[in-house]
Design a protein around this motif. Structure first.
Motif, PDB file in Angstrom:
ATOM      1  N   PHE A  79       0.842  -1.194   0.000  1.00 34.25           N
ATOM      2  CA  PHE A  79       0.000   0.000   0.000  1.00 34.25           C
ATOM      3  C   PHE A  79       0.880   1.248   0.000  1.00 34.25           C
ATOM      4  O   PHE A  79       0.912   2.011   0.978  1.00 34.25           O
ATOM      5  CB  PHE A  79      -0.933  -0.025   1.211  1.00 34.25           C
ATOM      6  N   TYR A  80       1.613   1.420  -1.108  1.00 35.09           N
ATOM      7  CA  TYR A  80       2.519   2.555  -1.216  1.00 35.09           C
ATOM      8  C   TYR A  80       1.735   3.863  -1.137  1.00 35.09           C
ATOM      9  O   TYR A  80       0.719   4.034  -1.805  1.00 35.09           O
ATOM     10  CB  TYR A  80       3.294   2.505  -2.535  1.00 35.09           C
ATOM     11  N   ILE A  86      -9.909  -2.248   2.056  1.00 34.61           N
ATOM     12  CA  ILE A  86      -8.718  -1.818   1.312  1.00 34.61           C
ATOM     13  C   ILE A  86      -8.167  -2.907   0.401  1.00 34.61           C
ATOM     14  O   ILE A  86      -7.489  -2.627  -0.590  1.00 34.61           O
ATOM     15  CB  ILE A  86      -7.619  -1.335   2.295  1.00 34.61           C
ATOM     16  N   GLN A  87      -8.455  -4.180   0.696  1.00 33.14           N
ATOM     17  CA  GLN A  87      -7.858  -5.270  -0.082  1.00 33.14           C
ATOM     18  C   GLN A  87      -8.913  -6.318  -0.418  1.00 33.14           C
ATOM     19  O   GLN A  87      -9.612  -6.812   0.464  1.00 33.14           O
ATOM     20  CB  GLN A  87      -6.730  -5.929   0.721  1.00 33.14           C
ATOM     21  N   ASN A  88      -9.015  -6.665  -1.699  1.00 30.66           N
ATOM     22  CA  ASN A  88      -9.880  -7.772  -2.121  1.00 30.66           C
ATOM     23  C   ASN A  88      -9.041  -9.036  -2.274  1.00 30.66           C
ATOM     24  O   ASN A  88      -7.864  -8.975  -2.647  1.00 30.66           O
ATOM     25  CB  ASN A  88     -10.562  -7.453  -3.449  1.00 30.66           C
ATOM     26  N   PHE A  89      -9.656 -10.176  -2.000  1.00 39.20           N
ATOM     27  CA  PHE A  89      -8.974 -11.454  -2.126  1.00 39.20           C
ATOM     28  C   PHE A  89      -9.701 -12.302  -3.160  1.00 39.20           C
ATOM     29  O   PHE A  89     -10.928 -12.300  -3.215  1.00 39.20           O
ATOM     30  CB  PHE A  89      -8.948 -12.192  -0.786  1.00 39.20           C
ATOM     31  N   ASP A 112      -3.262   6.208   5.402  1.00 36.13           N
ATOM     32  CA  ASP A 112      -4.018   7.355   4.879  1.00 36.13           C
ATOM     33  C   ASP A 112      -4.769   6.927   3.625  1.00 36.13           C
ATOM     34  O   ASP A 112      -4.199   6.831   2.522  1.00 36.13           O
ATOM     35  CB  ASP A 112      -3.057   8.504   4.561  1.00 36.13           C
ATOM     36  N   LEU A 113      -6.057   6.613   3.776  1.00 37.71           N
ATOM     37  CA  LEU A 113      -6.852   6.091   2.661  1.00 37.71           C
ATOM     38  C   LEU A 113      -7.129   7.138   1.586  1.00 37.71           C
ATOM     39  O   LEU A 113      -7.519   6.788   0.469  1.00 37.71           O
ATOM     40  CB  LEU A 113      -8.180   5.530   3.188  1.00 37.71           C
ATOM     41  N   PRO A 145      -4.919   4.757  -4.547  1.00 38.15           N
ATOM     42  CA  PRO A 145      -5.226   4.950  -5.974  1.00 38.15           C
ATOM     43  C   PRO A 145      -6.636   4.501  -6.290  1.00 38.15           C
ATOM     44  O   PRO A 145      -7.204   3.642  -5.613  1.00 38.15           O
ATOM     45  CB  PRO A 145      -4.191   4.065  -6.679  1.00 38.15           C
ATOM     46  N   LYS A 146      -7.218   5.099  -7.343  1.00 34.14           N
ATOM     47  CA  LYS A 146      -8.556   4.719  -7.758  1.00 34.14           C
ATOM     48  C   LYS A 146      -8.567   3.290  -8.276  1.00 34.14           C
ATOM     49  O   LYS A 146      -7.555   2.777  -8.756  1.00 34.14           O
ATOM     50  CB  LYS A 146      -9.059   5.669  -8.856  1.00 34.14           C
TER      51      LYS A 146
END
Length: 379
Positions: free
Chosen positions: A20-21, A87-90, A342-343, A347-348
């Motif tokens: 999550f850069y 924030i993350q899909n699996f 920081d959400l 990126p989109k």
């Protein structure tokens, strides 16, 4: 054991980098992400590592989920969702529909305990986590109630198989063995009934396995019940019980062949070639012949036309799922660490095609060849 139990394919999952850069804005936040990536990779490696033992798997699982829960749990114990929840899909494959050796006593205990724990994990997921999923569960897919229930019941049944094998090796009371076998057959029958409304294209092979195990343990139940009847001088009823055992064993043999010829997901077990299976055939034959000899010389009892009703209830050896809870939140998760994500800098969503490194590749299990005389020597 590998060739005695049917196993559906392992679920495969796409790689997750947790990179999550820009979002992870401090070294502490970046470290959590790095630890997550490494612990997830290690856990997935263990699924196909034949040298893995239960302790290694538990340690790897606990580490991964203690870290992952920072993306799920609220750190202030409030009822609000964690801001990182989405924030993350699996990506996972679906088990059924796809999408893209001689055993020691210690090993038997590991198998027995692991199956009870597995049942507890499925039960915990069904009751506590699946209802909270963002995407509704699709019918006939892995997390649907029918499949989860079948996994719970099958884990219980297979754990009881280990109990039965030990009871036989230690020559426990035939009445106890008959009752355990009957309870186990009922477990397999219940698991099969749970799957009965699923598309046979996907569940047919699994159901054949459940059917053959039902018949196998009904044969065991009638065989040992016959021994109990003979010990009570009910030789005619004993003969009829053994005849019924013979029928169920023949049906189990036929189902073994059908199961091996049925197309479908999962590894193919070979129970009919297993020593534990073959021993039952000999035991039924020898016990029936003994009962018939005794009836011809001593009892002269009429053999009933109807098989005896098995109203057996085991008081010992029954398996219940081990209660399961996820490990405590990893100590690296602090309010400061969470605040460091920081959400707004995320990126989109990229609607383009998935990248090659996001592809879900099947998991190949190691093929462990059983020993020729592989039985259930656990005493």
């Amino acid at each position: 054991m590998t060739h005695w139990f049917h196993r559906n394919p392992l679920k495969a999952t796409a790689p997750v980098s947790f990179n999550f850069y820009g979002v992870a804005t401090t070294p502490a936040a970046t470290k959590v992400c790095n630890d997550l990536r490494l612990s997830r990779t290690r856990l997935l490696e263990l699924f196909t590592d034949s040298s893995c033992n239960p302790e290694m798997m538990k340690n790897a699982t606990d580490l991964y989920f203690s870290l992952l829960q920072g993306f799920i749990l609220s750190l202030d114990d409030s009822s609000q969702e964690c801001k990182l929840r989405y924030i993350q899909n699996f990506k996972w494959t679906d088990t059924l529909q796809g999408q893209v050796p001689s055993i020691t006593e210690d090993e038997a205990k590991d198998v027995h305990r692991s199956l009870k724990i597995a049942a507890g994990i499925f039960k915990h997921l069904k009751e506590s986590h699946i209802p909270k999923l963002i995407t509704p569960v699709e019918k006939g897919r892995d997390l649907e109630a029918r499949l989860i229930d079948s996994y719970i019941i099958q884990c219980q049944a297979e754990a009881q198989e280990v109990t039965i094998a030990r009871a036989i090796e230690l020559k426990h009371n035939p009445g106890l063995i008959a009752a355990l076998a009957y309870e186990t057959a009922n477990f397999y029958q219940k698991a099969d009934k749970t799957l009965s409304s699923l598309d046979p294209t996907y569940a047919g092979k699994w159901r054949k396995y459940l059917n053959l195990k039902t018949c196998f343990y009904m044969a065991y139940a009638y065989c040992y019940h016959g021994q109990t009847l003979l010990a009570s001088d009910k030789c005619g009823e004993a003969i009829r019980s053994l005849q019924e055992s013979e029928k169920f064993f023949a049906k189990a043999e036929a189902l073994c062949k059908e199961y091996g010829e049925t197309k479908g997901p999962g590894t193919t077990a070979k129970p009919s070639g297993h020593l534990f299976f073959r021993k039952l055939g000999s035991l039924i034959k020898n016990t029936l012949e003994k009962c018939q000899r005794e009836n011809g010389f001593i009892y002269f009892q009429k053999v009933p036309t109807e098989a005896p009703q098995l109203e057996l209830k085991a008081n010992y050896g029954l398996v219940e799922p081990v209660p399961f809870e996820f490990p405590a939140l990893n100590a690296h998760w602090t309010p400061e660490t969470l605040a460091a994500f920081d959400l707004t800098k995320r990126p989109k969503d990229d609607t383009a095609k998935p990248k090659p490194d996001e592809e879900v590749k099947p998991l190949k299990e190691p093929d462990i060849k059983p020993q020729k005389d592989s039985g259930c020597q656990i005493s």
